[in-house]
Design a protein around this motif. Structure first.
Motif, PDB file in Angstrom:
ATOM      1  N   SER A   4      26.492 -18.639  19.554  1.00 14.12           N
ATOM      2  CA  SER A   4      27.492 -19.736  19.067  1.00 14.12           C
ATOM      3  C   SER A   4      26.979 -19.988  17.594  1.00 14.12           C
ATOM      4  N   ALA A   5      27.885 -20.565  16.889  1.00 18.84           N
ATOM      5  CA  ALA A   5      27.550 -20.884  15.452  1.00 18.84           C
ATOM      6  C   ALA A   5      26.427 -21.560  15.137  1.00 18.84           C
ATOM      7  N   LEU A   6      25.993 -22.787  16.190  1.00 16.91           N
ATOM      8  CA  LEU A   6      24.845 -23.508  16.009  1.00 16.91           C
ATOM      9  C   LEU A   6      23.547 -22.681  16.242  1.00 16.91           C
ATOM     10  N   ILE A   7      23.446 -21.759  17.100  1.00 16.79           N
ATOM     11  CA  ILE A   7      22.357 -21.096  17.456  1.00 16.79           C
ATOM     12  C   ILE A   7      22.029 -20.209  16.309  1.00 16.79           C
ATOM     13  N   LEU A   8      23.139 -19.738  15.583  1.00 18.41           N
ATOM     14  CA  LEU A   8      23.021 -18.516  14.388  1.00 18.41           C
ATOM     15  C   LEU A   8      22.335 -19.493  13.106  1.00 18.41           C
ATOM     16  N   LEU A   9      23.009 -20.568  13.105  1.00 18.02           N
ATOM     17  CA  LEU A   9      22.320 -21.690  12.093  1.00 18.02           C
ATOM     18  C   LEU A   9      20.672 -21.844  12.345  1.00 18.02           C
ATOM     19  N   CYS A  10      20.428 -21.957  13.448  1.00 13.96           N
ATOM     20  CA  CYS A  10      18.995 -22.294  13.666  1.00 13.96           C
ATOM     21  C   CYS A  10      18.254 -21.063  13.611  1.00 13.96           C
ATOM     22  N   ILE A  11      18.647 -20.075  14.079  1.00 15.64           N
ATOM     23  CA  ILE A  11      18.056 -18.676  13.691  1.00 15.64           C
ATOM     24  C   ILE A  11      17.915 -18.462  12.508  1.00 15.64           C
ATOM     25  N   MET A  12      18.721 -18.715  11.505  1.00 20.58           N
ATOM     26  CA  MET A  12      18.800 -18.604  10.094  1.00 20.58           C
ATOM     27  C   MET A  12      17.458 -19.564   9.597  1.00 20.58           C
ATOM     28  N   GLN A  13      17.494 -20.754   9.888  1.00 20.51           N
ATOM     29  CA  GLN A  13      16.417 -21.358   9.589  1.00 20.51           C
ATOM     30  C   GLN A  13      15.056 -20.944   9.768  1.00 20.51           C
ATOM     31  N   HIS A  14      14.871 -20.351  11.170  1.00 15.31           N
ATOM     32  CA  HIS A  14      13.543 -20.040  11.499  1.00 15.31           C
ATOM     33  C   HIS A  14      13.255 -18.788  10.824  1.00 15.31           C
ATOM     34  N   LEU A  55      19.578 -11.850   8.878  1.00 15.88           N
ATOM     35  CA  LEU A  55      20.009 -12.738   7.950  1.00 15.88           C
ATOM     36  C   LEU A  55      21.389 -12.241   7.274  1.00 15.88           C
ATOM     37  N   GLN A  56      21.813 -11.196   7.124  1.00 18.51           N
ATOM     38  CA  GLN A  56      22.726 -10.447   6.528  1.00 18.51           C
ATOM     39  C   GLN A  56      23.787 -10.684   7.625  1.00 18.51           C
ATOM     40  N   GLU A  57      23.578 -10.332   8.835  1.00 23.05           N
ATOM     41  CA  GLU A  57      24.670 -10.459   9.907  1.00 23.05           C
ATOM     42  C   GLU A  57      25.045 -11.717  10.221  1.00 23.05           C
ATOM     43  N   ILE A  58      24.081 -12.512  10.120  1.00 21.38           N
ATOM     44  CA  ILE A  58      24.329 -13.954  10.423  1.00 21.38           C
ATOM     45  C   ILE A  58      25.260 -14.527   9.264  1.00 21.38           C
ATOM     46  N   ALA A  59      24.691 -14.369   8.291  1.00 22.82           N
ATOM     47  CA  ALA A  59      25.588 -15.064   7.027  1.00 22.82           C
ATOM     48  C   ALA A  59      26.941 -14.286   6.891  1.00 22.82           C
ATOM     49  N   LEU A  60      27.514 -13.254   7.482  1.00 23.93           N
ATOM     50  CA  LEU A  60      28.430 -12.646   7.630  1.00 23.93           C
ATOM     51  C   LEU A  60      29.463 -13.108   8.482  1.00 23.93           C
ATOM     52  N   SER A  61      28.657 -13.654   9.598  1.00 24.49           N
ATOM     53  CA  SER A  61      29.374 -14.133  11.004  1.00 24.49           C
ATOM     54  C   SER A  61      29.573 -15.501  10.797  1.00 24.49           C
ATOM     55  N   LEU A  62      29.017 -16.382   9.954  1.00 18.89           N
ATOM     56  CA  LEU A  62      29.200 -17.979  10.135  1.00 18.89           C
ATOM     57  C   LEU A  62      30.419 -18.085   9.575  1.00 18.89           C
ATOM     58  N   ASN A  63      31.271 -19.160  10.081  1.00 18.06           N
ATOM     59  CA  ASN A  63      32.203 -19.839   9.535  1.00 18.06           C
ATOM     60  C   ASN A  63      31.970 -21.059   8.892  1.00 18.06           C
TER      61      ASN A  63
END
Length: 978
Positions: A890-900, A921-929
């Motif tokens: 989910s987007a919220l989990i991806l954001l938490c992973i980015m913070q950690h 980090l690159q894959e998360i940034a490309l996937s976030l809306n």
């Protein structure tokens, strides 16, 4: 006579008359095409768009359609880099086309049961490490009609033809100029064309239609780009001039002018221009086009035609050939092959180039190579010039492969077989190039090679009878006429009165006719953008040449921006070239440097100009041609520069604002200096005192030295001897012709060496005095301003302390109240027992092994320790998490992973841990809306922390080799903030 195993000779004519030849491949053995698999998949076959390309290649990339309506991008050099274009998801992709060998890709998606929208997307591809990115430049989308194919202009990326259905559900073609359409900027950041009406892309656009039936194919001439050849399922093949449109009553489009037509008995499914300028029955008439071929019966039967000519003579059938027992449908394309530059004895070769018409079965693994024989006109006794003459198809070579071919791209490459080691190839003096086929097949994408040694001519010519070959005499009963004369009795090709050779010559000053595509970055920009300046709000957003010259960015912009209506921009037409006088020496053939294997072999011609025998006497210099074709000086559009610090752009804006006067005293001082007469007087006196005499002296010295003294010396010498009237006139003429040139050169030299240095010195003195006056005037203002700023700063500091103290007290009070309320309203509850670190670690490993990534990351995040999150990233398969249409987290989990992972970047010095963190980090940034509701409130703070951590790591310099990755992450997250 017994049939040959493989290559089979064919007759060119019968008793001087053209023939129809049927080849039975079941009675001949076929050679095995060399195959190198690119990818394996299960593909679908579309029988309604058999000429659409589902696979394309250029120098860098291979692009093909996957079953779910997406485009897979792979590195042609097999480095493992990959990419995926998802913009056509749920659509049926029917055509993919690169612009020449550029990285500009156009893809067409049609409607399906799941998606009623049809779209055409122009993207630019770029590679960064193991990832291939794409950036959308322009998009056409509609729900009112279906777009089927795209045909690029031969050399201008700002022009293309879209083949689509209209309001009558008839297939037509519309010419589109990206500089004249209207467009708005979408929320995704790219431009989208706004249609004039439901079925009209641009009012007044030229449309090709009305020849009786649906348009099935369109060929754009590379030597006279105003000409297009269109094929229709009603049997018509029409030559159009799209630059002379005719208005149609009740239709917002204009109609291209029809110049001539030939009529077949059945449906025509393919048309192609050939490189031959004449046919064997030409009578010296000037060719309006070159020879061409058409394919009918779903591309199973090929017809060769003589060219359209300016004297009104109708094109005639030269030969018809095909298969005795054809399958359902075939693919047809043509490639052009130069002969060896030298004969086996070392003498320059005068052999004409070869043409291969390649045909592939779409239901079985069969490929056929039909050789078209060409001859120099001088060898046939034609006296005028030395042109390439088409005689016909003289042999066919059958091949077999494992799977049926649904789509392909055919090209030639220099042969990898040494002629010194192979006597057959060396003595043939005909074939010196391999045919390379990138085939989109039923179960795989393969790179097929038809080697030169396989394409050699048969050892003997055709004799009647020959097993596997059936011949019929062809009666020239073709009907060919101007479209407006269809139904007349004479059947002679005629042209409208306003279209003649003089008209073409008059237009030569306006329209270009090139055989070789010039580099996109060298195209002149539209008016108003010279030097990067623009008129209004991005008035050249549709100019694809400007976008192609710009350095590719890593990904499409993601920020939303307000839609702006863009005015059309017209590109002034460059000078043209008359196709009637073009020879091979004027136009070097296009080269693909990625497929050249020998620097001593001239490259193949994709669609050559008129080739003469003299142009074949010496091999061309591949190095110089490569430098001329693929080295360009591009001018980038003005864009913000990506620096090592993520906040430099903001600093630049702040610095720009700080230059504005902040109080009345400053404004008054600026006004006083701007209106002062002392400054103007000072400048005038300095120029009159120093620059004027210096310029006068420099000009006088230059004129005396260069003009007067030599002339006086010459006159003195001439006065000592008598001169005739003829010599005197000759002397005066010479002086009159050369004086202007000498004076201009002397003046230019004087300006460079004397005037400009003096002007620079004078202006330097003026600016120095002005600067001194400004500094002295600003001293009292500065002192007064400093005192006021200090007092204000002290007050702000005091206020900040009071606010901080009040905030602390309020937080303490709120905590006390909440504690009391919980104690009074709810009984004492016991929190769930916390898991030990070992239990958390074992749980993460077990969940990742079972590919339960959502549970694994939830467990890691509950520990509130970034080390467990990093452990989860190590154990998880990043490809499985982010591949597919939907990300597994989910987007919220991806954001938490980015913070950690931001904490990992701050803490670690291990290069492997840094590499894993940056990849995630690159894959998360490309996937976030960014607009997503659950993350939009917290996303700015997390991005700010990540930017600060990356900038700190760059400043420390502990991972210099990772700076490129750091900058890529900064660029991606900057797009999330837009």
């Amino acid at each position: 006579m017994e049939s040959l195993a493989g290559t089979t000779p064919l007759p060119l004519s019968s008793a001087g008359s053209p023939v129809r030849v049927w080849f039975n491949d079941e009675e001949c053995d076929a050679q095995e095409a060399e195959a190198d698999i690119v990818s394996s998949f299960e593909a679908r076959r579309f029988d309604d768009v058999i000429n659409g390309s589902l696979l394309q290649t250029n120098r860098k990339f291979v692009v093909y359609v996957v079953k779910t309506g997406m485009l897979r991008i792979m590195d042609r050099q097999k480095s493992g880099a990959r990419g995926l274009i998802r913009e056509h998801a749920k659509q049926r992709i029917t055509d993919v086309q690169f612009f020449n060998q550029d990285d500009m890709l156009a893809s067409v998606g049609g409607p399906t049961l799941e998606c009623q929208q049809s779209s055409l997307i122009v993207s630019r591809l770029s590679q960064q490490g193991p990832i291939i990115n794409y950036q959308i430049l322009l998009e056409f989308k509609t729900e009112h009609f279906a777009m089927l194919r795209i045909v690029w202009h031969p050399f201008d990326m700002n022009q293309l033809c879209v083949i689509h259905t209209n309001q009558d559900n008839t297939v037509v073609a519309t010419h589109v100029s990206t500089q004249s359409i209207n467009s708005v900027r979408s929320e995704a950041g790219h431009y989208v064309c706004t249609f004039a009406s439901e079925f009209c892309i641009k009012e007044g656009a030229v449309q090709i239609k009305g020849a009786g039936g649906n348009l099935t194919d369109l060929a754009w001439s590379r030597t006279a780009e105003r000409h297009m050849l269109a094929a229709y399922d009603g049997g018509s093949v029409v030559l159009y001039d799209w630059k002379k449109p005719e208005a149609m009553q009740g239709d917002p489009h204009a109609s291209a002018t029809a110049l001539g037509r030939v009529q077949e008995d059945g449906s025509v499914s393919r048309c192609l221009f050939l490189p031959h300028t004449h046919s064997r029955d030409s009578s010296g008439a000037t060719g309006l086009t070159r020879c061409f071929l058409t394919a009918s019966a779903q591309n199973s039967t090929i017809t060769l035609w003589s060219p359209f000519t300016t004297d009104g003579k109708q094109p005639s059938r030269l030969q018809v050939f095909g298969l005795e027992n054809p399958s359902l449908s075939y693919l047809v394309d043509a490639c052009y092959i130069l002969p060896p530059p030298l004969t086996p004895t070392g003498v320059p070769s005068k052999a004409p180039p070869s043409t291969m018409v390649v045909m592939a079965d779409r239901t079985a693994g069969k490929i056929f190579a039909w050789h078209l024989k060409g001859t120099w006109s001088s060898e046939l006794g034609q006296s005028e010039g030395n042109h390439l003459v088409l005689e016909g198809c003289d042999y066919v070579v059958p091949f077999r492969c494992k799977f049926p071919t649904y789509s392909w791209q055919v090209r030639t490459e220099a042969s990898s077989i040494s002629t010194d080691d192979d006597e057959d190839l060396s003595s043939s003096n005909l074939i010196y190039y391999d045919i390379q086929i990138f085939a989109f097949q039923s179960s795989a994408a393969q790179d097929l090679s038809l080697r030169s040694i396989m394409l050699l001519p048969p050892p003997s010519q055709w004799v009647d009878p020959w097993d596997g070959v059936r011949v019929e005499r062809l009666w020239t009963d073709v009907h060919s006429a101007h479209v407006s004369d269809v139904g007349s009795d004479d059947g002679v090709l005629r042209f409208d009165e306003e279209y003649d050779v003089e008209d073409d010559d008059d237009d030569d000053d306006e329209e270009p006719e090139f055989d070789i595509a010039p580099d996109a970055s060298t195209r002149p920009p539209p008016p108003g953008i010279i030097g990067g300046a623009s008129n209004g709000t991005n008035p050249f957003s549709n100019w694809l040449g400007s976008l192609a010259a710009e350095k590719p960015s890593s990904l499409p912009p993601l920020g939303a921006s307000k839609a702006v209506e863009l005015p059309p921009v017209a590109l002034p037409p460059p000078p043209t070239i008359d196709p009637a006088i073009i020879v091979a020496a004027d136009m070097p053939p296009p080269i693909d440097p990625a497929i050249i294997t020998s620097t001593n072999i001239p490259p193949p011609i994709e669609d050559p100009a008129i080739i003469t025998a003299n142009s074949m006497l010496a091999p061309s210099d591949n190095a110089s041609i490569l430098s001329a074709l693929f080295t360009s000086t591009t001018t980038r559009e003005a864009t913000p520069t990506i620096s090592n610090r993520g906040d430099e752009m903001g600093k630049a804006k702040a610095d720009g604002r700080s230059k504005t006067p902040k109080n009345r005293d400053t404004v008054a001082m600026s006004t006083q200096l701007g209106n002062g007469d002392d400054l103007r007087r000072l400048v005038r006196e300095e120029i009159q005192a120093s620059l004027g005499p210096l310029v006068e002296k420099a000009v006088n010295d230059a004129v005396n030295k260069v003009v007067l003294r030599p002339i006086m010396a010459s006159i003195s010498d001439l006065s000592k001897r008598e001169m005739s009237a003829q010599e005197t006139n000759k002397l005066s003429s010479a002086v009159a012709e050369n004086a202007d040139v000498v004076l201009r050169a002397a003046f230019q030299s004087t300006v460079k060496t004397a005037i400009l240095p003096a002007l620079e010195s004078t202006m330097g003195l003026v600016f120095k005095q002005v600067s001194d006056q400004l500094e002295q005037s600003m001293i009292p203002l500065k002192d007064n301003g400093d005192n006021k700023i200090d007092a204000m700063s002290a007050q702000m500091t005091r206020m900040t302390e009071l606010v901080a103290r009040l905030t602390t007290e309020m937080q303490s009070l709120r905590t006390t109240v909440e504690t009391q309320q919980r104690a009074a309203s709810s009984p004492a509850t016991t929190s769930p027992p916390k898991k030990s670190p070992d239990e958390i670690r074992n749980g993460i490993v077990q969940f990742c092994a079972a590919r339960k990534y959502e549970e694994a990351f939830n467990l890691a995040l509950t520990a509130a320790d970034y080390r467990f999150t990093f452990l989860c990233c190590q154990q998880a398969d990043i490809t499985a998490v982010f591949s597919g249409e939907k990300v597994k987290l989910s987007a919220l989990i991806l954001l938490c992973i980015m913070q950690h992972l931001t904490q990992v970047i701050n803490a670690t010095n291990n290069d492997k841990e840094m590499e894993i963190s940056l990849l995630w980090l690159q894959e998360i940034a490309l996937s976030l809306n960014p607009p997503a509701r659950e993350i939009r409130q917290h996303l700015p703070r997390v991005i700010e922390e990540l930017t600060r951590a990356i900038n700190k790591r760059i400043d420390l310099g502990t991972h210099i080799h990772r700076n490129r990755d750091f900058l890529r992450i900064l660029q991606i997250v900057r797009g999330l903030q837009m």
